[in-house]
Design a protein around this motif. Structure first.
Motif, PDB file in Angstrom:
ATOM      1  N   PRO A 145       0.834  -1.135   0.115  1.00 48.93           N
ATOM      2  CA  PRO A 145       0.002  -0.088   0.021  1.00 48.93           C
ATOM      3  C   PRO A 145       0.616   1.383  -0.045  1.00 48.93           C
ATOM      4  CG  PRO A 145      -0.219  -1.151   2.147  1.00 48.93           C
ATOM      5  CD  PRO A 145       0.514  -2.130   1.240  1.00 48.93           C
ATOM      6  N   SER A 146       1.887   1.307   0.757  1.00 52.40           N
ATOM      7  CA  SER A 146       3.010   2.418   0.501  1.00 52.40           C
ATOM      8  C   SER A 146       3.489   2.611  -0.901  1.00 52.40           C
ATOM      9  CB  SER A 146       4.192   2.501   1.540  1.00 52.40           C
ATOM     10  OG  SER A 146       3.567   2.402   2.861  1.00 52.40           O
ATOM     11  N   GLU A 148       2.053   1.845  -3.549  1.00 54.62           N
ATOM     12  CA  GLU A 148       0.901   2.075  -4.492  1.00 54.62           C
ATOM     13  C   GLU A 148       0.527   3.639  -4.352  1.00 54.62           C
ATOM     14  OE1 GLU A 148      -1.879  -1.931  -4.935  1.00 54.62           O
ATOM     15  OE2 GLU A 148      -2.073  -0.614  -3.063  1.00 54.62           O
ATOM     16  N   ILE A 149       1.156   4.528  -3.255  1.00 54.87           N
ATOM     17  CA  ILE A 149       0.868   5.788  -3.278  1.00 54.87           C
ATOM     18  C   ILE A 149       1.585   6.541  -4.438  1.00 54.87           C
ATOM     19  CG2 ILE A 149       1.585   7.799  -1.837  1.00 54.87           C
ATOM     20  CD1 ILE A 149       1.224   5.996   0.597  1.00 54.87           C
ATOM     21  N   GLU A 150       2.526   6.218  -4.858  1.00 56.02           N
ATOM     22  CA  GLU A 150       3.201   6.703  -5.972  1.00 56.02           C
ATOM     23  C   GLU A 150       3.210   5.708  -7.402  1.00 56.02           C
ATOM     24  OE1 GLU A 150       4.877   9.744  -7.427  1.00 56.02           O
ATOM     25  OE2 GLU A 150       5.082   9.608  -5.278  1.00 56.02           O
ATOM     26  N   CYS A 238       9.068  10.249   3.301  1.00 60.18           N
ATOM     27  CA  CYS A 238       9.159   8.765   2.975  1.00 60.18           C
ATOM     28  C   CYS A 238       9.859   8.618   1.656  1.00 60.18           C
ATOM     29  CB  CYS A 238       7.717   7.718   3.114  1.00 60.18           C
ATOM     30  SG  CYS A 238       7.990   6.216   2.700  1.00 60.18           S
ATOM     31  N   ILE A 282       8.294   8.888  -1.783  1.00 59.02           N
ATOM     32  CA  ILE A 282       6.936   8.275  -1.924  1.00 59.02           C
ATOM     33  C   ILE A 282       6.099   9.318  -1.331  1.00 59.02           C
ATOM     34  CG2 ILE A 282       5.257   6.593  -1.094  1.00 59.02           C
ATOM     35  CD1 ILE A 282       7.682   4.598  -1.022  1.00 59.02           C
ATOM     36  N   GLY A 283       5.088   9.801  -2.287  1.00 56.76           N
ATOM     37  CA  GLY A 283       4.031  10.697  -1.868  1.00 56.76           C
ATOM     38  C   GLY A 283       4.682  12.180  -1.713  1.00 56.76           C
ATOM     39  N   GLU A 284       4.166  13.240  -0.982  1.00 58.90           N
ATOM     40  CA  GLU A 284       4.538  14.505  -0.633  1.00 58.90           C
ATOM     41  C   GLU A 284       5.542  14.542   0.290  1.00 58.90           C
ATOM     42  OE1 GLU A 284       1.046  16.920  -0.117  1.00 58.90           O
ATOM     43  OE2 GLU A 284       0.141  15.993  -2.030  1.00 58.90           O
ATOM     44  N   ARG A 287       4.754  14.394   4.567  1.00 57.32           N
ATOM     45  CA  ARG A 287       3.891  13.184   4.549  1.00 57.32           C
ATOM     46  C   ARG A 287       4.416  12.014   4.798  1.00 57.32           C
ATOM     47  NH1 ARG A 287      -1.278  13.469   5.589  1.00 57.32           N
ATOM     48  NH2 ARG A 287      -1.805  11.727   4.166  1.00 57.32           N
ATOM     49  N   ASN A 291       2.487   8.340   5.163  1.00 60.20           N
ATOM     50  CA  ASN A 291       2.694   7.435   4.130  1.00 60.20           C
ATOM     51  C   ASN A 291       3.482   5.977   4.460  1.00 60.20           C
ATOM     52  OD1 ASN A 291       1.796   9.114   2.291  1.00 60.20           O
ATOM     53  ND2 ASN A 291       3.716  10.060   1.619  1.00 60.20           N
ATOM     54  N   GLU A 294       0.987   3.156   6.337  1.00 61.48           N
ATOM     55  CA  GLU A 294       0.317   2.023   5.678  1.00 61.48           C
ATOM     56  C   GLU A 294       0.909   0.988   5.734  1.00 61.48           C
ATOM     57  OE1 GLU A 294      -2.772   1.985   3.962  1.00 61.48           O
ATOM     58  OE2 GLU A 294      -3.071   3.979   5.284  1.00 61.48           O
TER      59      GLU A 294
END
Length: 546
Positions: A145-146, A148-150, A238, A282-284, A287, A291, A294
């Motif tokens: 799931p982490s 999948e953020i990116e 992250c 990963i992500g912003e 965050r 992130n 998850e």
């Protein structure tokens, strides 16, 4: 026989080793939970894997991997950095078997069809042969799931993560048939307080950063990639750090040493330095905690599962011992006080197993139901807190049932005893879990509402349970010194969930015995204090029946 009439050649009244058995079909409570929570479609897979995990070959692999722990090789003979971890062949055997049987991947490949429940049962069975190799399996499962953020990272890495091939080669990830993941969050000065992390990330453009700093615990340092927390301009963020950069060069991860741990010895845990290591965000920025959480939420599920599994294995060893060992004229299993202890431990085991599998069902339900999602977010911290706490105590009591033969290193019991505390520490200690529950109570009202709805529906099912729930409601309503009372609140929540689920899926005699012994005002605090003997044999047989 000797001239004096003593037979020195044969030892009697000793117990055969518990192996070459099916760890699934001998465990009625686990079979019951799988069926009750909608996992019958995975029954044959669990049966096959249970036979494999109970086999002499896999039991021996767990033993050998722990007797021959991993070694860090920092340099080659010419002084070039290697930073590789070398393992005994038995470790690789366990990893290969587990990946081929989809322990890490089935939750994702069987989504909406009970995939989390299937994962949890397979993980439960795998845990019973070795705690250490379960660590990289858990993180490889939990990282999905982490990632999948990116979307760009997911496209590149998920096919490798979900591959059922074990590729142990130390080569760039894009040359591999499958990949495993680790994580590096904590630093020397902060531990669980990751906001105090000093490791920093400097942007280089297109989501690429240079990571510099030090991590005190890097879980599974032999992995192909890691999720790492580092400070960026907008706060803790992250990052994905692979062992090799996309151009095939060795990334600047320098492992300093492996931890000499109490248990979990077949698994490597290391200290690492990053020297402007290549990382992708990963992500912003800022965050990072959200992130990586998850991933953490999923590893916490496996902590609850793993503790229940180790608890059951220890109790199964005790039952097996008492079925074969005689004392004072009859088998130990027929001695009333020993039967009381075994039944009490078996009751604890069934409650822990049921709680773990109910959490897994919640993860499955959350894919389609929002209330289930909110319930599972808070219940996972509750289950992780309680199962990891109780397992430590129960394994110690099971060891006592076996006595001196369980205390020697030739037995599996010392390894179980050393291994089981790690789940209470890893991914947040008991205090962290309790405080997470308090945070959810106050900052995630939907989670608290879902939990209270669950409790309210259970009122009237059992007198002891109803009184317990009333007491819990009063505690929740009293906001004075809630942090001081956090463990009391979470303990009561955990016991309530266990009771409700046993009432729902276990025989009424088992559920009633649990409520009487765990929820009533007559509750005792040592094992072997159950009153009444009518259902003790049934409770024991549900935990392990040869």
């Amino acid at each position: 026989m000797s001239p004096q009439g003593f037979d020195f050649q044969h030892t009697v009244n000793q117990v055969p080793v518990l192996d070459n058995y099916n760890a699934f079909t001998t465990h009625t409570a686990l079979q019951n939970a799988l069926a009750a929570y909608g996992g019958n479609g995975f029954k044959e897979q669990a049966k096959t894997f249970g036979a494999l995990m109970g086999s002499h070959e896999m039991q021996e692999a767990g033993s050998l991997a722990n007797k021959n722990p991993p070694l860090l090789k920092t340099h080659d003979r010419f002084g070039n950095r290697l930073d590789v971890v070398e393992f005994h062949p038995a470790y690789h055997r366990m990893m290969d078997v587990s990946l081929r049987h989809q322990v890490h991947s089935i939750a994702w490949t069987a989504r909406q069809d009970g995939g989390y429940l299937a994962h949890s049962v397979l993980s439960y069975l795998k845990q019973q042969i070795d705690e250490g190799s379960s660590c990289p399996l858990t993180m490889t499962f939990a990282v999905v799931p982490s990632l999948e953020i990116e979307p760009d990272i997911a496209r590149e890495w998920l096919p490798l993560v979900l591959s059922n091939e074990y590729d142990r080669r130390h080569v760039p990830y894009f040359e591999k048939k499958g990949a495993t993941f680790g994580m590096a969050m904590t630093e020397p000065q902060g531990g669980s307080d990751v906001r105090s992390n000093l490791t920093f990330a400097r942007p280089k453009g297109n989501g690429i950063y240079q990571i510099t700093g030090r991590k005190w615990f890097c879980s599974a340092p032999m992995s192909d990639a890691f999720l790492v927390l580092a400070q960026a301009e907008k706060g803790l963020s992250c990052f994905l750090l692979p062992r090799f950069t996309p151009d095939g060069e060795k990334n600047q991860l320098r492992f300093q040493r492996l931890k000499d741990k109490l248990g979990n010895r077949s698994n490597a845990s290391g200290e690492v330095e990053f020297h402007e290591a290549w990382g992708k965000i990963i992500g912003e920025e800022g965050r990072g905690i959200a992130n990586i959480m998850e991933m953490v939420r999923h590893t916490r599920l496996d902590c609850a599962i793993g503790s229940a599994a180790t608890l059951q294995r220890a109790v199964a060893e005790a039952i097996h011992h008492c079925n074969h060992r005689s004392a004072f004229g009859k088998k130990l299993i027929h001695q009333p006080l020993m039967k009381n202890v075994l039944a009490d431990l078996s009751l604890e085991s069934e409650a822990a197993t049921t709680l773990a599998m109910r959490l897994a069902k919640g993860f499955d339900d959350a894919l389609l139901d929002e209330e289930a999602l909110h319930f599972t977010r808070i219940a996972t911290a509750i289950g992780k807190f309680w199962n990891t706490k109780r397992a430590v105590l129960a394994v110690g009591e099971a060891l006592e049932c076996i006595g001196g033969n369980g205390y020697v290193e030739e037995s599996v019991m010392p390894r179980l005893y050393r291994d089981v505390p790690v789940n209470a520490i890893w991914e947040g200690s008991g205090n962290v879990q309790a405080l997470d529950v308090l945070r959810a109570m106050h900052k995630e009202p939907a989670s608290m509402e879902a939990l209270l709805n669950y409790f309210n529906k259970a009122k009237g099912l059992d007198g002891d349970l109803s009184r317990h729930l009333d007491s819990l409601q009063q505690l929740i309503a009293d906001t004075a010194e809630q942090e001081l009372k956090a463990r009391i609140i979470v303990e009561k929540m955990a016991l309530a969930i266990q009771a409700i689920e046993l009432i729902a899926i276990a025989p009424s005699s088992v559920a009633q015995l649990f409520c009487e012994s765990r929820l009533s005002v007559k509750r005792n605090f040592t094992w072997g204090t159950l009153s009444g003997s009518n259902s003790l044999d049934e409770v024991i047989a549900r935990t392990y029946s040869a």
